[in-house]
Design a protein around this motif. Structure first.
Motif, PDB file in Angstrom:
ATOM      1  N   ALA A 112     -10.607  -9.811  -5.837  1.00 36.04           N
ATOM      2  CA  ALA A 112     -11.220  -8.576  -5.581  1.00 36.04           C
ATOM      3  C   ALA A 112     -10.605  -7.469  -6.311  1.00 36.04           C
ATOM      4  CB  ALA A 112     -11.168  -8.377  -4.112  1.00 36.04           C
ATOM      5  N   ALA A 113      -9.165  -7.296  -6.731  1.00 41.21           N
ATOM      6  CA  ALA A 113      -8.694  -6.201  -7.383  1.00 41.21           C
ATOM      7  C   ALA A 113      -9.171  -6.207  -8.689  1.00 41.21           C
ATOM      8  CB  ALA A 113      -7.282  -6.466  -7.244  1.00 41.21           C
ATOM      9  N   LYS A 114      -9.261  -7.521  -9.218  1.00 46.33           N
ATOM     10  CA  LYS A 114      -9.820  -7.769 -10.690  1.00 46.33           C
ATOM     11  C   LYS A 114     -11.460  -6.926 -10.634  1.00 46.33           C
ATOM     12  CE  LYS A 114     -10.542 -10.717 -14.300  1.00 46.33           C
ATOM     13  NZ  LYS A 114     -11.636  -9.845 -14.886  1.00 46.33           N
ATOM     14  N   ALA A 115     -12.070  -7.281  -9.750  1.00 46.08           N
ATOM     15  CA  ALA A 115     -13.555  -6.864  -9.680  1.00 46.08           C
ATOM     16  C   ALA A 115     -13.492  -5.079  -9.558  1.00 46.08           C
ATOM     17  CB  ALA A 115     -14.268  -7.468  -8.562  1.00 46.08           C
ATOM     18  N   LEU A 116     -12.677  -4.819  -8.809  1.00 45.86           N
ATOM     19  CA  LEU A 116     -12.656  -3.353  -8.714  1.00 45.86           C
ATOM     20  C   LEU A 116     -11.887  -2.653 -10.200  1.00 45.86           C
ATOM     21  CD1 LEU A 116     -12.462  -0.567  -7.478  1.00 45.86           C
ATOM     22  CD2 LEU A 116     -10.141  -1.114  -6.788  1.00 45.86           C
ATOM     23  N   LEU A 117     -10.992  -3.146 -10.508  1.00 41.42           N
ATOM     24  CA  LEU A 117     -10.426  -2.715 -11.903  1.00 41.42           C
ATOM     25  C   LEU A 117     -11.312  -2.821 -13.012  1.00 41.42           C
ATOM     26  CD1 LEU A 117      -6.469  -3.132 -11.298  1.00 41.42           C
ATOM     27  CD2 LEU A 117      -7.889  -1.285 -10.665  1.00 41.42           C
ATOM     28  N   ASP A 118     -11.954  -4.028 -13.106  1.00 43.00           N
ATOM     29  CA  ASP A 118     -12.885  -4.050 -14.405  1.00 43.00           C
ATOM     30  C   ASP A 118     -14.111  -3.039 -14.132  1.00 43.00           C
ATOM     31  OD1 ASP A 118     -11.763  -6.230 -15.094  1.00 43.00           O
ATOM     32  OD2 ASP A 118     -13.140  -7.829 -14.324  1.00 43.00           O
ATOM     33  N   ALA A 119     -14.573  -2.609 -12.787  1.00 44.62           N
ATOM     34  CA  ALA A 119     -15.410  -1.647 -12.817  1.00 44.62           C
ATOM     35  C   ALA A 119     -15.054  -0.149 -12.945  1.00 44.62           C
ATOM     36  CB  ALA A 119     -16.169  -1.881 -11.732  1.00 44.62           C
ATOM     37  N   GLU A 120     -13.881  -0.034 -12.200  1.00 42.41           N
ATOM     38  CA  GLU A 120     -13.091   1.503 -11.810  1.00 42.41           C
ATOM     39  C   GLU A 120     -11.749   1.261 -12.468  1.00 42.41           C
ATOM     40  OE1 GLU A 120     -13.904   3.105  -8.111  1.00 42.41           O
ATOM     41  OE2 GLU A 120     -15.546   1.689  -8.042  1.00 42.41           O
ATOM     42  N   PRO A 121     -11.360   1.242 -13.767  1.00 41.53           N
ATOM     43  CA  PRO A 121      -9.872   1.265 -14.267  1.00 41.53           C
ATOM     44  C   PRO A 121      -8.985   2.406 -13.612  1.00 41.53           C
ATOM     45  CG  PRO A 121     -11.372   0.893 -15.848  1.00 41.53           C
ATOM     46  CD  PRO A 121     -12.290   1.331 -14.931  1.00 41.53           C
ATOM     47  N   SER A 122      -9.688   3.295 -13.144  1.00 41.66           N
ATOM     48  CA  SER A 122      -8.704   4.308 -12.751  1.00 41.66           C
ATOM     49  C   SER A 122      -8.766   4.766 -11.250  1.00 41.66           C
ATOM     50  CB  SER A 122      -9.285   5.594 -13.361  1.00 41.66           C
ATOM     51  OG  SER A 122      -9.077   5.741 -14.708  1.00 41.66           O
ATOM     52  N   ALA A 123      -9.190   3.647 -10.647  1.00 46.21           N
ATOM     53  CA  ALA A 123      -9.272   3.616  -8.985  1.00 46.21           C
ATOM     54  C   ALA A 123      -7.967   4.025  -8.626  1.00 46.21           C
ATOM     55  CB  ALA A 123      -9.620   2.167  -8.643  1.00 46.21           C
ATOM     56  N   ASP A 124      -8.110   5.047  -7.525  1.00 43.01           N
ATOM     57  CA  ASP A 124      -6.824   5.496  -6.915  1.00 43.01           C
ATOM     58  C   ASP A 124      -6.600   4.905  -5.612  1.00 43.01           C
ATOM     59  OD1 ASP A 124      -8.805   6.576  -5.092  1.00 43.01           O
ATOM     60  OD2 ASP A 124      -8.492   8.604  -5.386  1.00 43.01           O
ATOM     61  N   GLU A 125      -5.520   5.234  -4.972  1.00 46.04           N
ATOM     62  CA  GLU A 125      -4.951   4.510  -3.600  1.00 46.04           C
ATOM     63  C   GLU A 125      -6.026   4.456  -2.500  1.00 46.04           C
ATOM     64  OE1 GLU A 125      -1.463   4.290  -0.398  1.00 46.04           O
ATOM     65  OE2 GLU A 125      -1.378   5.513  -2.205  1.00 46.04           O
ATOM     66  N   ALA A 126      -6.729   5.510  -2.605  1.00 46.54           N
ATOM     67  CA  ALA A 126      -7.740   5.516  -1.294  1.00 46.54           C
ATOM     68  C   ALA A 126      -9.065   4.556  -1.738  1.00 46.54           C
ATOM     69  CB  ALA A 126      -8.201   6.831  -1.290  1.00 46.54           C
ATOM     70  N   LEU A 136      -8.248  -9.859   4.333  1.00 44.17           N
ATOM     71  CA  LEU A 136      -7.130  -9.907   5.572  1.00 44.17           C
ATOM     72  C   LEU A 136      -5.920 -10.546   5.025  1.00 44.17           C
ATOM     73  CD1 LEU A 136      -9.665 -10.745   8.390  1.00 44.17           C
ATOM     74  CD2 LEU A 136      -8.905  -8.503   7.525  1.00 44.17           C
ATOM     75  N   CYS A 137      -4.924 -10.102   5.382  1.00 41.84           N
ATOM     76  CA  CYS A 137      -3.601 -10.456   5.362  1.00 41.84           C
ATOM     77  C   CYS A 137      -2.837 -10.650   6.427  1.00 41.84           C
ATOM     78  CB  CYS A 137      -2.724  -9.733   4.178  1.00 41.84           C
ATOM     79  SG  CYS A 137      -1.224 -10.508   4.095  1.00 41.84           S
ATOM     80  N   ARG A 138      -2.371 -11.555   7.153  1.00 40.66           N
ATOM     81  CA  ARG A 138      -1.585 -11.551   8.333  1.00 40.66           C
ATOM     82  C   ARG A 138       0.068 -11.603   8.155  1.00 40.66           C
ATOM     83  NH1 ARG A 138      -5.308 -15.615  12.113  1.00 40.66           N
ATOM     84  NH2 ARG A 138      -7.078 -14.181  11.932  1.00 40.66           N
ATOM     85  N   CYS A 139       0.590 -11.538   6.789  1.00 38.06           N
ATOM     86  CA  CYS A 139       1.977 -11.674   6.675  1.00 38.06           C
ATOM     87  C   CYS A 139       2.636 -10.622   5.819  1.00 38.06           C
ATOM     88  CB  CYS A 139       2.107 -12.904   5.514  1.00 38.06           C
ATOM     89  SG  CYS A 139       1.495 -14.782   5.866  1.00 38.06           S
ATOM     90  N   THR A 140       1.873  -9.893   4.748  1.00 36.89           N
ATOM     91  CA  THR A 140       2.749  -9.051   4.099  1.00 36.89           C
ATOM     92  C   THR A 140       2.453  -7.610   4.484  1.00 36.89           C
ATOM     93  OG1 THR A 140       0.981  -9.100   2.525  1.00 36.89           O
ATOM     94  CG2 THR A 140       3.086 -10.219   1.832  1.00 36.89           C
ATOM     95  N   GLY A 141       1.360  -7.523   5.180  1.00 31.72           N
ATOM     96  CA  GLY A 141       0.816  -5.974   5.487  1.00 31.72           C
ATOM     97  C   GLY A 141       0.362  -5.376   4.074  1.00 31.72           C
ATOM     98  N   TYR A 142      -0.376  -4.359   3.931  1.00 28.50           N
ATOM     99  CA  TYR A 142      -1.179  -4.097   2.929  1.00 28.50           C
ATOM    100  C   TYR A 142      -0.491  -3.148   1.770  1.00 28.50           C
ATOM    101  CZ  TYR A 142      -4.776  -6.477   5.749  1.00 28.50           C
ATOM    102  OH  TYR A 142      -5.232  -7.234   6.654  1.00 28.50           O
ATOM    103  N   ASP A 143       0.455  -2.545   2.313  1.00 29.00           N
ATOM    104  CA  ASP A 143       0.840  -1.522   1.132  1.00 29.00           C
ATOM    105  C   ASP A 143       1.660  -2.289   0.000  1.00 29.00           C
ATOM    106  OD1 ASP A 143       0.576   0.887   2.921  1.00 29.00           O
ATOM    107  OD2 ASP A 143       2.571   0.518   3.901  1.00 29.00           O
ATOM    108  N   LYS A 144       2.280  -3.334  -0.023  1.00 22.58           N
ATOM    109  CA  LYS A 144       2.937  -4.060  -1.131  1.00 22.58           C
ATOM    110  C   LYS A 144       1.324  -4.393  -2.045  1.00 22.58           C
ATOM    111  CE  LYS A 144       7.181  -5.541   0.584  1.00 22.58           C
ATOM    112  NZ  LYS A 144       8.180  -6.549   0.751  1.00 22.58           N
ATOM    113  N   ILE A 145       0.636  -4.833  -1.300  1.00 22.28           N
ATOM    114  CA  ILE A 145      -0.872  -5.262  -2.111  1.00 22.28           C
ATOM    115  C   ILE A 145      -1.420  -4.353  -2.743  1.00 22.28           C
ATOM    116  CG2 ILE A 145      -3.069  -6.148  -1.731  1.00 22.28           C
ATOM    117  CD1 ILE A 145      -1.888  -7.929   0.677  1.00 22.28           C
ATOM    118  N   VAL A 146      -1.454  -2.949  -2.092  1.00 25.28           N
ATOM    119  CA  VAL A 146      -2.041  -1.826  -2.696  1.00 25.28           C
ATOM    120  C   VAL A 146      -1.182  -1.357  -3.980  1.00 25.28           C
ATOM    121  CG1 VAL A 146      -2.545   0.443  -2.486  1.00 25.28           C
ATOM    122  CG2 VAL A 146      -3.463  -1.367  -0.546  1.00 25.28           C
ATOM    123  N   HIS A 147      -0.142  -1.389  -3.534  1.00 25.32           N
ATOM    124  CA  HIS A 147       0.911  -0.715  -4.673  1.00 25.32           C
ATOM    125  C   HIS A 147       1.135  -1.896  -5.821  1.00 25.32           C
ATOM    126  CE1 HIS A 147       2.092   2.810  -2.947  1.00 25.32           C
ATOM    127  NE2 HIS A 147       2.426   2.037  -1.622  1.00 25.32           N
TER     128      HIS A 147
END
Length: 163
Positions: A112-126, A136-147
């Protein structure tokens, strides 16, 4: 006659021919028929994103697409994200930022992140948070993934990725 359909698609840059049942999902074909087990079955109804693939440039849940619908398509799975033995910056960032634990959701997040960055290389955090809302992730939470995605985006802007 078995009722299986002949399908030809380009998967991870390689033309692949396969037979599948008319009601078999693309996820089932990838995992069971083609041995590409990187895409995971989480919910099997399109709500978790664990089975994300890029189909003709569009992010889709492979559990919600029939294998026969992949005829003539170009598909990228998690197996096609790396360039041989060289990890994609997203994969490296997920490792370096500890953005994974059990691993069930990780392939879907990376695709999913690859699809986003391929289309929008400058995507911001929001934008990253909005884009990944279908995963959905039930283990790590999302902050580490977003960062991890933001770190990879920065690397990719400095050194363009060919795959």
């Amino acid at each position: 006659m078995s009722g299986r359909s002949y399908v030809s698609a380009t998967i991870n840059g390689e033309r692949i021919d396969f037979l599948c049942e008319p009601r078999q999902s693309l996820l089932e074909v990838l995992r069971d028929e083609l041995g590409m087990t990187g895409s995971k079955e989480g919910c099997n109804n399109g709500n978790c994103g664990a089975c994300n693939v890029i189909l003709n440039g569009v992010l889709v849940n492979a559990c919600c697409v029939l294998g026969v619908e992949a005829g003539g398509a170009t598909i990228t799975t998690i197996e096609g994200v790396a360039n041989g033995d060289e990890l994609h910056p997203l994969q490296t960032s997920f490792l370096e930022d500890a953005a994974l634990q059990c691993g069930i959701c990780t392939p879907g997040f990376i695709v999913a992140a690859k699809a986003l960055l391929d289309a929008e290389p400058s995507a911001d955090e929001a934008r990253v948070r909005h884009w990944l809302a279908g995963n959905l992730c039930r283990c790590t939470g999302y902050d580490k993934i977003v960062h991890a995605v933001l770190d990879a985006a920065e690397v990719m802007r400095l050194t363009p990725v060919t795959r």
